[in-house]
Motif scaffolding. Sequence first.
Motif, PDB file in Angstrom:
ATOM      1  N   GLY A   1      -5.120  11.464  -0.718  1.00 36.74           N
ATOM      2  CA  GLY A   1      -5.911  12.265   0.208  1.00 36.74           C
ATOM      3  C   GLY A   1      -6.127  13.671  -0.328  1.00 36.74           C
ATOM      4  N   CYS A   2      -7.073  14.378   0.274  1.00 37.67           N
ATOM      5  CA  CYS A   2      -7.363  15.747  -0.146  1.00 37.67           C
ATOM      6  C   CYS A   2      -6.847  16.729   0.900  1.00 37.67           C
ATOM      7  CB  CYS A   2      -8.859  15.932  -0.378  1.00 37.67           C
ATOM      8  SG  CYS A   2      -9.843  15.937   1.120  1.00 37.67           S
ATOM      9  N   ARG A   3      -6.994  17.999   0.605  1.00 39.52           N
ATOM     10  CA  ARG A   3      -6.491  19.055   1.464  1.00 39.52           C
ATOM     11  C   ARG A   3      -7.158  19.057   2.832  1.00 39.52           C
ATOM     12  NH1 ARG A   3      -7.736  24.747  -0.741  1.00 39.52           N
ATOM     13  NH2 ARG A   3      -7.292  23.510  -2.550  1.00 39.52           N
ATOM     14  N   ARG A   4      -8.463  18.842   2.880  1.00 35.17           N
ATOM     15  CA  ARG A   4      -9.197  18.907   4.146  1.00 35.17           C
ATOM     16  C   ARG A   4      -9.058  17.643   4.987  1.00 35.17           C
ATOM     17  NH1 ARG A   4     -14.924  21.076   2.148  1.00 35.17           N
ATOM     18  NH2 ARG A   4     -15.305  18.872   2.525  1.00 35.17           N
ATOM     19  N   ARG A   5      -8.459  16.594   4.423  1.00 39.99           N
ATOM     20  CA  ARG A   5      -8.210  15.328   5.113  1.00 39.99           C
ATOM     21  C   ARG A   5      -9.478  14.650   5.617  1.00 39.99           C
ATOM     22  NH1 ARG A   5      -3.806  17.613   8.968  1.00 39.99           N
ATOM     23  NH2 ARG A   5      -2.908  18.977   7.445  1.00 39.99           N
ATOM     24  N   ASP A   6     -10.596  14.917   4.979  1.00 42.57           N
ATOM     25  CA  ASP A   6     -11.838  14.254   5.376  1.00 42.57           C
ATOM     26  C   ASP A   6     -12.310  13.248   4.334  1.00 42.57           C
ATOM     27  OD1 ASP A   6     -12.566  16.073   3.428  1.00 42.57           O
ATOM     28  OD2 ASP A   6     -14.398  16.689   4.441  1.00 42.57           O
ATOM     29  N   ARG A   7     -11.515  13.023   3.301  1.00 38.57           N
ATOM     30  CA  ARG A   7     -11.865  12.062   2.261  1.00 38.57           C
ATOM     31  C   ARG A   7     -10.604  11.544   1.580  1.00 38.57           C
ATOM     32  NH1 ARG A   7     -15.667  16.250  -0.513  1.00 38.57           N
ATOM     33  NH2 ARG A   7     -15.891  16.666   1.685  1.00 38.57           N
ATOM     34  N   PHE A   8     -10.715  10.351   1.028  1.00 42.35           N
ATOM     35  CA  PHE A   8      -9.604   9.801   0.277  1.00 42.35           C
ATOM     36  C   PHE A   8     -10.132   8.908  -0.830  1.00 42.35           C
ATOM     37  CE2 PHE A   8     -10.237   6.473   3.443  1.00 42.35           C
ATOM     38  CZ  PHE A   8     -10.061   5.318   2.711  1.00 42.35           C
ATOM     39  N   LYS A   9      -9.240   8.638  -1.796  1.00 42.92           N
ATOM     40  CA  LYS A   9      -9.520   7.703  -2.876  1.00 42.92           C
ATOM     41  C   LYS A   9      -8.431   6.647  -2.883  1.00 42.92           C
ATOM     42  CE  LYS A   9     -12.192  10.385  -6.163  1.00 42.92           C
ATOM     43  NZ  LYS A   9     -12.274  10.907  -7.530  1.00 42.92           N
TER      44      LYS A   9
ATOM     45  N   ARG B   1     -15.596   9.211   2.362  1.00 41.29           N
ATOM     46  CA  ARG B   1     -15.753  10.550   2.934  1.00 41.29           C
ATOM     47  C   ARG B   1     -16.160  10.381   4.389  1.00 41.29           C
ATOM     48  NH1 ARG B   1     -20.429  13.935   0.592  1.00 41.29           N
ATOM     49  NH2 ARG B   1     -21.605  12.663   2.057  1.00 41.29           N
ATOM     50  N   PHE B   2     -15.399  10.987   5.283  1.00 45.19           N
ATOM     51  CA  PHE B   2     -15.698  10.933   6.703  1.00 45.19           C
ATOM     52  C   PHE B   2     -16.639  12.066   7.066  1.00 45.19           C
ATOM     53  CE2 PHE B   2     -11.521   8.970   6.261  1.00 45.19           C
ATOM     54  CZ  PHE B   2     -11.756   7.756   6.870  1.00 45.19           C
TER      55      PHE B   2
ATOM     56  N   VAL C   1       0.858  -1.175   0.000  1.00 48.05           N
ATOM     57  CA  VAL C   1       0.000   0.000   0.000  1.00 48.05           C
ATOM     58  C   VAL C   1       0.894   1.225   0.000  1.00 48.05           C
ATOM     59  CG1 VAL C   1      -1.759   1.293   1.258  1.00 48.05           C
ATOM     60  CG2 VAL C   1      -1.831  -1.206   1.238  1.00 48.05           C
ATOM     61  N   PHE C   2       0.668   2.109  -0.971  1.00 42.28           N
ATOM     62  CA  PHE C   2       1.418   3.355  -1.070  1.00 42.28           C
ATOM     63  C   PHE C   2       0.483   4.504  -0.720  1.00 42.28           C
ATOM     64  CE2 PHE C   2       3.749   0.539  -3.895  1.00 42.28           C
ATOM     65  CZ  PHE C   2       5.064   0.811  -3.560  1.00 42.28           C
ATOM     66  N   ILE C   3       0.912   5.340   0.204  1.00 45.50           N
ATOM     67  CA  ILE C   3       0.146   6.537   0.561  1.00 45.50           C
ATOM     68  C   ILE C   3       0.800   7.706  -0.152  1.00 45.50           C
ATOM     69  CG2 ILE C   3      -0.592   8.053   2.422  1.00 45.50           C
ATOM     70  CD1 ILE C   3      -0.430   5.594   4.268  1.00 45.50           C
ATOM     71  N   VAL C   4       0.041   8.357  -1.017  1.00 45.45           N
ATOM     72  CA  VAL C   4       0.550   9.474  -1.790  1.00 45.45           C
ATOM     73  C   VAL C   4       0.438  10.728  -0.918  1.00 45.45           C
ATOM     74  CG1 VAL C   4       0.248  10.833  -3.877  1.00 45.45           C
ATOM     75  CG2 VAL C   4      -0.149   8.370  -3.933  1.00 45.45           C
ATOM     76  N   CYS C   5       1.583  11.255  -0.522  1.00 44.23           N
ATOM     77  CA  CYS C   5       1.595  12.439   0.335  1.00 44.23           C
ATOM     78  C   CYS C   5       1.249  13.679  -0.478  1.00 44.23           C
ATOM     79  CB  CYS C   5       2.963  12.608   0.980  1.00 44.23           C
ATOM     80  SG  CYS C   5       3.392  11.262   2.075  1.00 44.23           S
ATOM     81  N   GLY C   6       0.686  14.646   0.185  1.00 42.09           N
ATOM     82  CA  GLY C   6       0.298  15.875  -0.484  1.00 42.09           C
ATOM     83  C   GLY C   6      -1.194  15.917  -0.699  1.00 42.09           C
ATOM     84  N   LYS C   7      -1.605  16.878  -1.498  1.00 40.76           N
ATOM     85  CA  LYS C   7      -3.025  17.102  -1.748  1.00 40.76           C
ATOM     86  C   LYS C   7      -3.372  16.670  -3.162  1.00 40.76           C
ATOM     87  CE  LYS C   7      -2.421  20.932   1.273  1.00 40.76           C
ATOM     88  NZ  LYS C   7      -1.542  22.035   1.244  1.00 40.76           N
ATOM     89  N   THR C   8      -4.444  15.910  -3.271  1.00 41.73           N
ATOM     90  CA  THR C   8      -4.914  15.442  -4.576  1.00 41.73           C
ATOM     91  C   THR C   8      -6.305  16.001  -4.821  1.00 41.73           C
ATOM     92  OG1 THR C   8      -3.682  13.385  -4.295  1.00 41.73           O
ATOM     93  CG2 THR C   8      -5.396  13.399  -5.963  1.00 41.73           C
ATOM     94  N   ASP C   9      -6.534  16.463  -6.025  1.00 38.72           N
ATOM     95  CA  ASP C   9      -7.852  16.943  -6.430  1.00 38.72           C
ATOM     96  C   ASP C   9      -8.797  15.742  -6.493  1.00 38.72           C
ATOM     97  OD1 ASP C   9     -10.067  18.082  -7.603  1.00 38.72           O
ATOM     98  OD2 ASP C   9      -8.980  18.940  -9.304  1.00 38.72           O
TER      99      ASP C   9
END
Length: 74
Positions: free
Chosen positions: A47-55, A70-71, A10-18
């Motif tokens: 992950g996204c900027r607000r850290r309340d959702r991921f893909k 989405r949390f 599992v790779f976690i992509v750091c930073g913000k993704t649209d």
Amino acid sequence: MINLAELGRVFIVCGKTDMRRGIDSLAYIVKKSFNLDPFSGCVFLFGCRRRDRFKALYWDGQGFWMLYKRFENG
């Protein structure tokens, strides 16, 4: 169905993704930005900027799975 016991790395992509990006765009990020193979059977988490959702992007040998979470409570 995804068998979690058979998943590879599992790779976690750091930073913000649209979060408007789709499968092709996320696979492109994996390939070009990190020089990894999106068809490898690994899971890539974005992950996204607000850290309340991921893909999550995963290739199962027949096609891509894109999971979206989405949390509600942040």
